[in-house]
Design a protein around this motif. Structure first.
Motif, PDB file in Angstrom:
ATOM      1  N   TYR A  37      51.259  33.096  49.878  1.00  0.00           N
ATOM      2  CA  TYR A  37      49.985  32.092  50.409  1.00  0.00           C
ATOM      3  C   TYR A  37      50.531  30.930  50.985  1.00  0.00           C
ATOM      4  O   TYR A  37      49.814  29.879  50.687  1.00  0.00           O
ATOM      5  CB  TYR A  37      49.476  32.002  48.914  1.00  0.00           C
ATOM      6  CG  TYR A  37      48.778  33.430  48.490  1.00  0.00           C
ATOM      7  CD1 TYR A  37      47.341  33.790  48.969  1.00  0.00           C
ATOM      8  CD2 TYR A  37      49.253  33.807  47.569  1.00  0.00           C
ATOM      9  CE1 TYR A  37      47.004  34.895  48.564  1.00  0.00           C
ATOM     10  CE2 TYR A  37      48.801  35.186  47.025  1.00  0.00           C
ATOM     11  CZ  TYR A  37      47.610  35.467  47.414  1.00  0.00           C
ATOM     12  OH  TYR A  37      47.000  36.658  46.925  1.00  0.00           O
ATOM     13  N   GLY A  38      51.538  30.912  51.651  1.00  0.00           N
ATOM     14  CA  GLY A  38      52.219  29.478  52.156  1.00  0.00           C
ATOM     15  C   GLY A  38      51.030  28.865  53.359  1.00  0.00           C
ATOM     16  O   GLY A  38      50.935  27.768  53.356  1.00  0.00           O
ATOM     17  N   TYR A  75      39.864  35.156  47.264  1.00  0.00           N
ATOM     18  CA  TYR A  75      41.053  35.502  46.900  1.00  0.00           C
ATOM     19  C   TYR A  75      41.169  36.104  45.739  1.00  0.00           C
ATOM     20  O   TYR A  75      40.425  35.971  44.679  1.00  0.00           O
ATOM     21  CB  TYR A  75      41.776  33.914  46.749  1.00  0.00           C
ATOM     22  CG  TYR A  75      42.277  33.462  48.612  1.00  0.00           C
ATOM     23  CD1 TYR A  75      43.402  34.007  49.179  1.00  0.00           C
ATOM     24  CD2 TYR A  75      41.395  32.778  48.833  1.00  0.00           C
ATOM     25  CE1 TYR A  75      43.310  33.476  50.447  1.00  0.00           C
ATOM     26  CE2 TYR A  75      41.479  32.194  50.036  1.00  0.00           C
ATOM     27  CZ  TYR A  75      42.480  32.561  50.995  1.00  0.00           C
ATOM     28  OH  TYR A  75      42.425  32.005  52.122  1.00  0.00           O
ATOM     29  N   PRO A  76      42.313  36.929  45.186  1.00  0.00           N
ATOM     30  CA  PRO A  76      42.397  37.521  44.041  1.00  0.00           C
ATOM     31  C   PRO A  76      42.766  36.418  42.787  1.00  0.00           C
ATOM     32  O   PRO A  76      43.849  35.744  42.964  1.00  0.00           O
ATOM     33  CB  PRO A  76      43.416  38.458  44.173  1.00  0.00           C
ATOM     34  CG  PRO A  76      44.397  38.045  45.031  1.00  0.00           C
ATOM     35  CD  PRO A  76      43.356  37.297  46.106  1.00  0.00           C
ATOM     36  N   ILE A  77      42.090  36.098  42.013  1.00  0.00           N
ATOM     37  CA  ILE A  77      42.128  34.913  40.963  1.00  0.00           C
ATOM     38  C   ILE A  77      42.834  35.598  39.631  1.00  0.00           C
ATOM     39  O   ILE A  77      41.935  36.603  39.089  1.00  0.00           O
ATOM     40  CB  ILE A  77      41.041  34.061  40.768  1.00  0.00           C
ATOM     41  CG1 ILE A  77      40.565  33.552  41.809  1.00  0.00           C
ATOM     42  CG2 ILE A  77      41.135  33.176  39.466  1.00  0.00           C
ATOM     43  CD1 ILE A  77      39.392  32.591  41.755  1.00  0.00           C
ATOM     44  N   MET A  78      43.742  35.073  39.108  1.00  0.00           N
ATOM     45  CA  MET A  78      44.371  35.495  37.789  1.00  0.00           C
ATOM     46  C   MET A  78      44.233  34.493  37.080  1.00  0.00           C
ATOM     47  O   MET A  78      44.542  33.222  37.110  1.00  0.00           O
ATOM     48  CB  MET A  78      45.857  36.106  38.117  1.00  0.00           C
ATOM     49  CG  MET A  78      45.996  36.911  39.136  1.00  0.00           C
ATOM     50  SD  MET A  78      47.910  37.572  39.379  1.00  0.00           S
ATOM     51  CE  MET A  78      48.507  35.920  39.829  1.00  0.00           C
ATOM     52  N   PRO A 118      37.282  37.494  37.979  1.00  0.00           N
ATOM     53  CA  PRO A 118      38.878  37.548  38.124  1.00  0.00           C
ATOM     54  C   PRO A 118      39.447  38.869  38.429  1.00  0.00           C
ATOM     55  O   PRO A 118      38.828  39.839  38.038  1.00  0.00           O
ATOM     56  CB  PRO A 118      39.190  36.846  36.776  1.00  0.00           C
ATOM     57  CG  PRO A 118      38.421  37.079  35.742  1.00  0.00           C
ATOM     58  CD  PRO A 118      36.984  37.088  36.622  1.00  0.00           C
ATOM     59  N   GLU A 119      40.289  38.773  39.405  1.00  0.00           N
ATOM     60  CA  GLU A 119      41.273  40.083  39.693  1.00  0.00           C
ATOM     61  C   GLU A 119      41.794  40.749  38.486  1.00  0.00           C
ATOM     62  O   GLU A 119      41.911  41.747  38.264  1.00  0.00           O
ATOM     63  CB  GLU A 119      42.083  39.553  40.962  1.00  0.00           C
ATOM     64  CG  GLU A 119      42.767  40.802  41.350  1.00  0.00           C
ATOM     65  CD  GLU A 119      41.729  41.876  42.102  1.00  0.00           C
ATOM     66  OE1 GLU A 119      42.210  43.012  42.611  1.00  0.00           O
ATOM     67  OE2 GLU A 119      40.815  41.486  42.433  1.00  0.00           O
ATOM     68  N   ILE A 120      42.609  39.551  37.573  1.00  0.00           N
ATOM     69  CA  ILE A 120      43.519  39.934  36.799  1.00  0.00           C
ATOM     70  C   ILE A 120      43.147  39.057  35.445  1.00  0.00           C
ATOM     71  O   ILE A 120      43.002  37.808  35.544  1.00  0.00           O
ATOM     72  CB  ILE A 120      44.828  39.917  36.941  1.00  0.00           C
ATOM     73  CG1 ILE A 120      45.144  40.859  38.184  1.00  0.00           C
ATOM     74  CG2 ILE A 120      46.036  40.145  35.932  1.00  0.00           C
ATOM     75  CD1 ILE A 120      46.657  41.019  38.560  1.00  0.00           C
ATOM     76  N   GLU A 121      43.145  39.435  34.306  1.00  0.00           N
ATOM     77  CA  GLU A 121      43.062  38.643  33.077  1.00  0.00           C
ATOM     78  C   GLU A 121      43.994  39.182  32.153  1.00  0.00           C
ATOM     79  O   GLU A 121      44.188  40.297  31.860  1.00  0.00           O
ATOM     80  CB  GLU A 121      41.680  39.000  32.372  1.00  0.00           C
ATOM     81  CG  GLU A 121      40.646  38.244  33.253  1.00  0.00           C
ATOM     82  CD  GLU A 121      39.102  38.532  32.460  1.00  0.00           C
ATOM     83  OE1 GLU A 121      38.363  37.798  32.072  1.00  0.00           O
ATOM     84  OE2 GLU A 121      38.710  39.677  32.390  1.00  0.00           O
ATOM     85  N   LEU A 122      44.835  38.088  31.561  1.00  0.00           N
ATOM     86  CA  LEU A 122      45.992  38.529  30.657  1.00  0.00           C
ATOM     87  C   LEU A 122      45.963  37.444  29.593  1.00  0.00           C
ATOM     88  O   LEU A 122      45.134  36.684  29.325  1.00  0.00           O
ATOM     89  CB  LEU A 122      47.501  38.338  31.459  1.00  0.00           C
ATOM     90  CG  LEU A 122      47.344  39.006  32.618  1.00  0.00           C
ATOM     91  CD1 LEU A 122      48.614  39.066  33.387  1.00  0.00           C
ATOM     92  CD2 LEU A 122      47.771  40.549  32.157  1.00  0.00           C
ATOM     93  N   ILE A 181      54.932  36.938  42.537  1.00  0.00           N
ATOM     94  CA  ILE A 181      55.245  38.082  43.239  1.00  0.00           C
ATOM     95  C   ILE A 181      54.106  38.291  44.196  1.00  0.00           C
ATOM     96  O   ILE A 181      53.975  39.571  44.781  1.00  0.00           O
ATOM     97  CB  ILE A 181      55.563  39.515  42.424  1.00  0.00           C
ATOM     98  CG1 ILE A 181      54.542  39.690  41.480  1.00  0.00           C
ATOM     99  CG2 ILE A 181      57.099  39.084  41.323  1.00  0.00           C
ATOM    100  CD1 ILE A 181      54.622  40.917  40.787  1.00  0.00           C
ATOM    101  N   GLY A 182      53.125  37.353  44.445  1.00  0.00           N
ATOM    102  CA  GLY A 182      52.114  37.497  45.280  1.00  0.00           C
ATOM    103  C   GLY A 182      50.958  38.227  44.909  1.00  0.00           C
ATOM    104  O   GLY A 182      50.108  38.492  45.748  1.00  0.00           O
ATOM    105  N   LEU A 183      50.705  38.420  43.433  1.00  0.00           N
ATOM    106  CA  LEU A 183      49.519  39.326  43.198  1.00  0.00           C
ATOM    107  C   LEU A 183      48.216  38.632  43.254  1.00  0.00           C
ATOM    108  O   LEU A 183      47.222  39.053  43.152  1.00  0.00           O
ATOM    109  CB  LEU A 183      49.572  40.073  41.749  1.00  0.00           C
ATOM    110  CG  LEU A 183      50.855  41.097  41.761  1.00  0.00           C
ATOM    111  CD1 LEU A 183      50.715  41.776  40.486  1.00  0.00           C
ATOM    112  CD2 LEU A 183      50.667  41.963  42.683  1.00  0.00           C
ATOM    113  N   GLY A 184      48.419  37.514  43.309  1.00  0.00           N
ATOM    114  CA  GLY A 184      47.134  36.609  43.395  1.00  0.00           C
ATOM    115  C   GLY A 184      47.417  35.103  43.068  1.00  0.00           C
ATOM    116  O   GLY A 184      48.472  34.451  42.989  1.00  0.00           O
TER     117      GLY A 184
END
Length: 294
Positions: A178-179, A194-197, A222-226, A238-241
């Protein structure tokens, strides 16, 4: 009703472990003695407390109700025993702290290290839970102190809540993936493309971020919740979001950068608090004073 305290004690250890064998190990009595004690208690109360099967043990609704009342009482007794063992000094005893894994790793470790070096005979027990669940630990007497994010909807403010650190949350992304966002000022609305985590819904951080987006009439999905900020950082690397984390977690290796957000994100605080209805042990008071004086 005349029920021996030992019966309630046996019930507590079976109910919290959901295992007759684990309870017997903790109480240093035979498994058959544990089973017999539960039968006696059930007979005295006239109810079934457990559903027993060949593979597992679970509480009945009545058992769950009893546990909610018994657990604070057991913890209060253990707390009293710990204070007596201290014998008016810091030569022994226990310090019980509740905090999230993020707060422990990125903030508390140096203070725990300092306290342990000063008082090596004090047993330190740290329980990792979300900031909201830490409030439950405090209310039931399972810990002496908690360090939590604030605002915390589960925590009422008062003289027993002490601010110890101020921080801001940041959106972070990988420079490799995401540079192109490095030199841009982004609005929250743009972020939604954009994918938000982020941390899961049970966390104070998730509650804070959802409320922030709602203030701007934006619906955050959100794209991912952890359950871990460290995992969020690893996945951002690693660029997943784009991950949302406290600024004190931000790695300094240059692989990740924080986004420039047009809207100002409010500061949050770390607070340390205790149960205002219970006396603090000398060890807990010492640790509280150390943290507040830092």
């Amino acid at each position: 009703m005349d029920v021996n305290y030992e019966l309630y004690k046996v019930f507590y250890y079976v109910a919290t472990s959901l295992s007759f064998s684990e309870a017997s190990k903790h109480l240093y009595i035979s498994q058959s003695a544990v089973s017999q004690s539960i039968k006696v208690l059930e007979k005295k109360l006239g109810i079934s407390l457990f559903i027993r099967s060949t593979k597992r043990v679970q509480l009945t609704p009545e058992g769950e109700t009893l546990l909610r009342h018994i657990e604070p009482a057991i913890n209060l007794i253990q707390r009293g025993e710990a204070q007596i063992m201290e014998s008016g000094n810091l030569g022994g005893g226990q310090l019980r702290i509740g905090a999230s894994d993020t707060i422990c790793r990125y903030y508390l470790v140096p203070y725990l290290n300092q306290f342990h070096k000063a008082h090596p005979s004090i047993h330190i027990k740290v329980t990792n839970q979300t900031s909201t669940k830490c409030v439950d630990l405090l209310e039931t007497g399972q810990v002496d102190l908690i360090v939590t994010n604030y605002p915390n909807s589960h925590l009422s403010h008062g003289d027993h809540v002490h601010e110890i650190h101020t921080f801001r949350d940041v959106f972070i992304a990988s420079s490799a993936y995401y540079g192109e966002l490095k030199d841009r000022k982004l609005h929250l609305k743009e972020l939604l493309s954009y994918p938000i985590m982020m941390l899961d819904r049970k966390s104070t951080t998730s509650e804070f971020l959802h409320n922030l987006f709602q203030q701007y009439q934006l619906d955050l999905v959100p794209e991912i919740e952890l359950g871990s900020n460290d995992l969020l950082i690893d996945l951002a690397r690693i660029g997943l979001g784009i991950a949302f984390v406290p600024d004190y977690c931000m790695p300094g290796d240059g692989d990740l950068f924080s986004l420039d957000i047009a809207e100002e994100l409010p500061c949050r605080k770390l607070v340390i608090t205790h149960n205002a209805h219970l006396p603090l042990t000398r060890a807990a008071r010492e640790f509280l004073d150390n943290l507040m004086g830092s």
